[in-house]
Design an enzyme around this catalytic site. Structure first.
Site, mmCIF file in Angstrom:
data_model
loop_
_atom_site.group_PDB
_atom_site.id
_atom_site.type_symbol
_atom_site.label_atom_id
_atom_site.label_comp_id
_atom_site.label_asym_id
_atom_site.label_seq_id
_atom_site.Cartn_x
_atom_site.Cartn_y
_atom_site.Cartn_z
ATOM 1 N N ARG A 178 59.120 -29.437 -28.352
ATOM 2 C CA ARG A 178 58.466 -30.340 -27.405
ATOM 3 C C ARG A 178 59.095 -31.737 -27.483
ATOM 4 O O ARG A 178 59.078 -32.493 -26.527
ATOM 5 C CB ARG A 178 56.951 -30.410 -27.652
ATOM 6 C CG ARG A 178 56.203 -31.019 -26.454
ATOM 7 C CD ARG A 178 54.698 -31.011 -26.602
ATOM 8 N NE ARG A 178 54.231 -31.950 -27.587
ATOM 9 C CZ ARG A 178 53.557 -31.653 -28.697
ATOM 10 N NH1 ARG A 178 53.268 -30.392 -28.981
ATOM 11 N NH2 ARG A 178 53.175 -32.589 -29.525
ATOM 12 N N TYR A 188 57.588 -35.652 0.375
ATOM 13 C CA TYR A 188 57.268 -34.247 0.094
ATOM 14 C C TYR A 188 55.750 -34.056 0.015
ATOM 15 O O TYR A 188 55.048 -34.855 -0.614
ATOM 16 C CB TYR A 188 57.939 -33.885 -1.229
ATOM 17 C CG TYR A 188 57.839 -32.448 -1.643
ATOM 18 C CD1 TYR A 188 58.475 -31.452 -0.922
ATOM 19 C CD2 TYR A 188 57.134 -32.093 -2.780
ATOM 20 C CE1 TYR A 188 58.395 -30.131 -1.334
ATOM 21 C CE2 TYR A 188 57.054 -30.773 -3.194
ATOM 22 C CZ TYR A 188 57.684 -29.791 -2.463
ATOM 23 O OH TYR A 188 57.612 -28.488 -2.876
ATOM 24 N N ASP A 205 62.977 -40.263 -5.623
ATOM 25 C CA ASP A 205 63.169 -38.818 -5.641
ATOM 26 C C ASP A 205 64.435 -38.535 -4.839
ATOM 27 O O ASP A 205 64.471 -38.697 -3.623
ATOM 28 C CB ASP A 205 61.949 -38.129 -5.008
ATOM 29 C CG ASP A 205 62.079 -36.599 -4.959
ATOM 30 O OD1 ASP A 205 63.218 -36.090 -5.043
ATOM 31 O OD2 ASP A 205 61.044 -35.930 -4.809
ATOM 32 N N LYS A 212 66.297 -27.176 -6.665
ATOM 33 C CA LYS A 212 67.048 -27.205 -5.409
ATOM 34 C C LYS A 212 68.564 -27.249 -5.693
ATOM 35 O O LYS A 212 69.088 -26.293 -6.210
ATOM 36 C CB LYS A 212 66.573 -28.376 -4.560
ATOM 37 C CG LYS A 212 65.033 -28.570 -4.535
ATOM 38 C CD LYS A 212 64.308 -27.441 -3.811
ATOM 39 C CE LYS A 212 62.787 -27.476 -4.002
ATOM 40 N NZ LYS A 212 62.104 -28.723 -3.733
HETATM 41 C C1 PLP Z 1 60.847 -29.265 -4.028
HETATM 42 C C2 PLP Z 1 60.675 -30.737 -4.091
HETATM 43 C C3 PLP Z 1 59.833 -31.339 -5.041
HETATM 44 C C4 PLP Z 1 59.014 -30.511 -6.015
HETATM 45 O O1 PLP Z 1 59.822 -29.846 -6.936
HETATM 46 P P1 PLP Z 1 59.378 -28.474 -7.653
HETATM 47 O O2 PLP Z 1 60.576 -28.147 -8.480
HETATM 48 O O3 PLP Z 1 59.054 -27.491 -6.596
HETATM 49 O O4 PLP Z 1 58.181 -28.817 -8.497
HETATM 50 C C5 PLP Z 1 59.739 -32.708 -5.054
HETATM 51 N N1 PLP Z 1 60.418 -33.465 -4.173
HETATM 52 C C6 PLP Z 1 61.239 -32.929 -3.249
HETATM 53 C C7 PLP Z 1 61.977 -33.826 -2.325
HETATM 54 C C8 PLP Z 1 61.392 -31.550 -3.170
HETATM 55 O O5 PLP Z 1 62.188 -31.017 -2.230
#
Ligand code: PLP
Length: 396
Positions: free
Chosen positions: A56, A110, A183, A208
């Site tokens: 952890r 998102y 993000d 992604k």
């Molecule tokens: C998919 C996504 C998230 C969330 O990520 P997860 O891996 O599904 O928890 C956050 N921000 C954006 C822009 C995303 O495309």
């Protein structure tokens, strides 16, 4: 070292014990680590000596991925998390640690992030104010009015691919003593690097583009020195770390990020050009469009010649039923909710990402019932376009 070489070499090939050095990072599934003397472990627990004790806190496979991510985003340090949403939650908590519990957030973000802000963080007393981050004057006014501890935005908005001036917003956030969290899932560090533009923390859904093959759920937080210490301190307590096997897969994925993303951006650009001239298409949204409302910002912030791999388009005279029928006719393109995979994905915002947004609000956001989003994969462009063309013409 250039980005194309960093993705392959950073983090790997640590000289651990004596003898042979593995050419890629092994998967260390151990939760616990011990030493030949209790005194060593004592010094490690006491932070007097660096070393692994419990996964952890740190794990060798995760650490390799974290070093790679920190290198690519040019940050002080990184933390690999169990999902992109975990990364966002930890990033917000770290950003607000010694600051007013107020967040000024981009309004076009998102869907799950809106829930994280409005439902999870708000229930702990965090106040949220939304603003259009492509309107710099509105950002300035809102920051002056709210005096937030944190400003939040995405590097490319979903699904209309708007791009806010991260560099200028960073100046405004810093002047107000707020942390800027970005993000950057849609952009990847290949297109732009938020920390270089003045952000304090950059977050990715590694699910992604970074992992890239639709087989990992994970997140990454890369921060400056102060915020990295806060992120680490939090995760030592609450966990949420990525598992070593997923870390390995993510690292393996990142090795081909540069070639994948270059091809995905090329494919997206060709798709945008073809679709703009298609009789069944009303309008295309893509960052290479010279009439894009944020064209100047795009030119200033993006790597030259690359415009991202996401595009959206409106199908002419289509209602919900016609869009669904179009999706059912796709044979190669995966009508799935993710993005950034090697295969091309198509998402219907009204059905998926913006399902919980009221029709009136959607209308105001410019997300119409005939809008679909495409995340270009690395297939032959002719095959992707032929699939779209056949599915579009099926209703004519
Ligand atoms: C998919 C996504 C998230 C969330 O990520 P997860 O891996 O599904 O928890 C956050 N921000 C954006 C822009 C995303 O495309």
């Amino acid at each position: 070292m250039k980005f194309e070489s960093q993705v392959i070499h950073a983090g790997d090939r640590k000289r651990g014990g004596p003898g042979a050095v593995p050419s890629t990072t092994p998967i260390h599934l151990s939760s616990t680590f011990f030493y030949d003397s209790a005194e060593t472990l004592d010094r490690i627990f006491g932070h007097e000596e660096e070393g692994f004790s419990y996964s952890r806190y740190a794990n060798p496979t995760n650490e390799a991925l974290e070093e790679l991510a920190a290198t690519l985003e040019n940050g002080h340090g990184a933390l690999a998390t169990a999902s992109g949403m975990t990364a966002l939650q930890l990033a917000f908590q770290a950003a607000l640690m010694d600051r007013p519990h107020k967040i000024v957030s981009a309004s076009s973000i998102y869907g799950a992030t809106i829930k994280l802000l409005d439902q999870v963080l708000a229930s702990f007393g965090v106040e949220i104010a939304y603003v259009d981050t492509c309107d710099l004057e509105a950002v300035e006014r809102t920051i002056a009015r709210e005096q937030p501890g944190c400003v939040f935005m995405e590097s490319i908005s979903n699904p209309l691919v708007r791009v806010g001036a991260i560099d200028k917003i960073a100046v405004l956030a810093r002047a107000a003593g707020a942390s800027l969290v970005v993000d950057s899932t849609f952009a990847t560090p290949m297109l732009l690097r938020p920390l270089d533009l003045g952000a304090h923390i950059v977050v990715h859904s590694a699910t992604k583009y970074l992992a890239g093959h639709g087989d990992v759920l994970g997140g990454i937080i890369v921060s400056d020195e102060q915020h990295h210490a806060q992120v680490r301190a939090l995760s030592r307590v609450v966990g949420g770390n990525l598992g070593p096997f997923e870390s390995y897969l993510t690292m393996r994925g990142i090795k081909t990020l540069a070639v994948r993303f270059e091809r995905q951006c090329q494919n997206a650009r060709k798709l945008a050009e073809c679709l703009a001239n298609h009789p069944c298409v009303e309008r295309v949204y893509y960052c290479s469009d010279p009439n894009h409302p944020d064209a100047r910002t795009i030119q200033q912030l993006f790597r030259p010649g690359m415009f991202g791999a996401i595009l959206s388009f409106e199908i002419r005279d289509a209602d919900r039923a016609k869009v669904m029928a179009f999706m059912n006719r796709l044979k190669l393109i995966v009508p799935g909710s993710s993005l950034g995979d090697v295969h091309t994905l198509l998402l219907y915002p009204v059905m998926a990402s913006h399902r919980d947004v009221s029709p009136k609000m959607r209308e105001r956001m410019g997300i119409r019932e005939n809008l679909v989003r495409v995340a270009a994969g690395i297939e032959a462009i002719d095959d992707i376009m032929a699939d779209l063309d056949a599915a579009l013409r099926g209703s004519m």
